[in-house]
Design an enzyme around this catalytic site. Structure first.
Site: not given
Ligand code: AMP
Ligand code: TRP
Length: 352
Positions: A127, A208, A211
């Site tokens: 980032k 990956k 969002k």
């Molecule tokens: P975040 O969107 O970064 O706040 O992630 C929230 C949760 O979702 C965390 O536990 C991440 O590890 C999980 N997560 C986010 N993106 C993915 C993805 N593409 N595949 C699996 N887990 C994800």
């Protein structure tokens, strides 16, 4: 404390059998995705009946990169409502910024963490490389995440694969603090789903699904209408081999679709083998649409009554603050501060 001896999934074998606490966090930087659901939300939902579960919409984390205040507030409310709709309604759910112990403990942990170890974090390097200027909080972000987890003496953290390094840092900080000042924190373990722990972007299957990517073409958001989901899956990048088989290294696109299908249906990837990529995509699209349908229905129902979600969050924040207060006080005490309201004489004099 409740015994988990009878219900422990294989990923827990060999460790904790009496579990008290689970914590997970979700950033309102964008709209929740299929990756969030499969990697963390579903595993967290599954733990609800076996442990005391807490989760937070981690709004402070969303301030670490450029943001728009109005959009942040809207995303925060949407995420809080959607997490309930996903089934996280038997947990203590709240907004991170409403429980000030998170930020307070983060400061104490910043006095435990080293600049070098934060600079080595993969997510920071990725980032930080993207922007001309970076907020200090982007560097200290994993320390706040550690505080989220440690302030509740969390045993288990349901997270996707991308958070392994941050969780390892959390464990290191807990151990370092405990060694330096006395046993205050529980050293947490991660819970990663056996499949779809890293859902990949459909348009770019080597990165990956996220969002906060600039292009939404390969991302499935939990509130996307069925036709949009079908279109995104139909466009998914595959390869020219034409054979449906699970091999993430050489066939990332097809393997990602198989992992998603398998996670949705509960059938192992080598058992779900549609004959063609076209058939595979049709099955994936329907499985995802069907999995999201009840979630979207519940979301619409909950969104019609925002006061109900507000009450849920206010109660959640009150309960979370109550649970966090003694842990924060123990950390303050151990590190040499004078926690408020304990009286001065207990600390005695200095210099002897
Ligand atoms: P975040 O969107 O970064 O706040 O992630 C929230 C949760 O979702 C965390 O536990 C991440 O590890 C999980 N997560 C986010 N993106 C993915 C993805 N593409 N595949 C699996 N887990 C994800
Ligand atoms: N850093 C996590 C992510 O980007 C979100 C998060 C913040 C989190 N605090 C947490 C996840 C505590 C689990 C536990 O995905």
């Amino acid at each position: 404390m409740r015994s988990l001896a009878t219900a422990a999934p294989s990923s827990w074998k060999g460790h904790i059998m009496t579990i008290t606490r689970v914590f997970s966090g979700y950033q309102p930087t964008g709209r929740l995705t299929l990756g969030n659901l499969l990697g963390s939300i579903r595993p967290a939902v599954a733990l609800q009946d076996r442990a005391e579960c807490l989760y937070a919409v981690v709004d402070l984390h969303a301030l670490t990169v450029q943001h728009d205040p109005a959009a942040l507030r809207a995303r925060t409310i949407e995420a809080a409502t959607l997490l309930r709709a996903c089934g996280l309604d038997r947990s203590i759910g709240y907004l991170q910024s409403q429980v000030t112990a998170h930020a307070e403990l983060a400061y104490l942990l910043e006095c435990t963490a080293h600049v070098g170890e934060l600079q080595r974090m993969i997510q920071y390097k990725q980032k930080a490389g993207q922007a001309r200027v970076n907020r200090v909080s982007l560097l200290t972000y994993p320390v706040l995440m550690a505080a989220d987890i440690l302030v509740h003496r969390t045993d288990l953290v349901p997270v996707g694969d991308d958070q392994r390094q941050h969780l390892e840092l959390t464990r290191d900080l807990a151990v370092r603090f405990n060694r330096s000042y006395g046993e205050v924190f529980t050293v947490p373990d991660g819970v990663h789903p056996p499949l779809a722990a890293r859902v990949m972007d459909l348009a770019e299957p080597t990165v990956k699904m996220s969002k906060s990517t600039t292009s939404d073409a390969g991302v499935i958001h939990l509130l996307d209408p069925p036709e949009q989901i079908r279109a995104a899956v139909a466009r998914a990048v595959t390869d020219s081999e034409g054979q449906v088989r699970y091999d993430p290294d050489t066939k990332p696109g097809v393997s990602n679709l198989l992992a998603i299908l398998s996670a949705c249906t509960g059938v192992a990837p080598d058992q779900v083998a549609p004959s063609s990529y076209r058939a595979l995509k049709a099955e994936v699209a329907e499985a995802v649409v069907e999995m999201l349908r009840p979630i979207q229905d519940r979301y619409r129902h909950l969104a019609a009554d925002p006061a109900d979600t507000e009450r849920f969050l206010v109660d959640g924040a009150a309960r979370a603050a109550e649970l966090a207060a003694p842990v924060l006080a123990a950390a303050q005490d151990a590190i040499g501060l004078v926690p408020a309201g304990r009286g001065l004489p207990v600390y005695g004099g200095v210099g002897n």
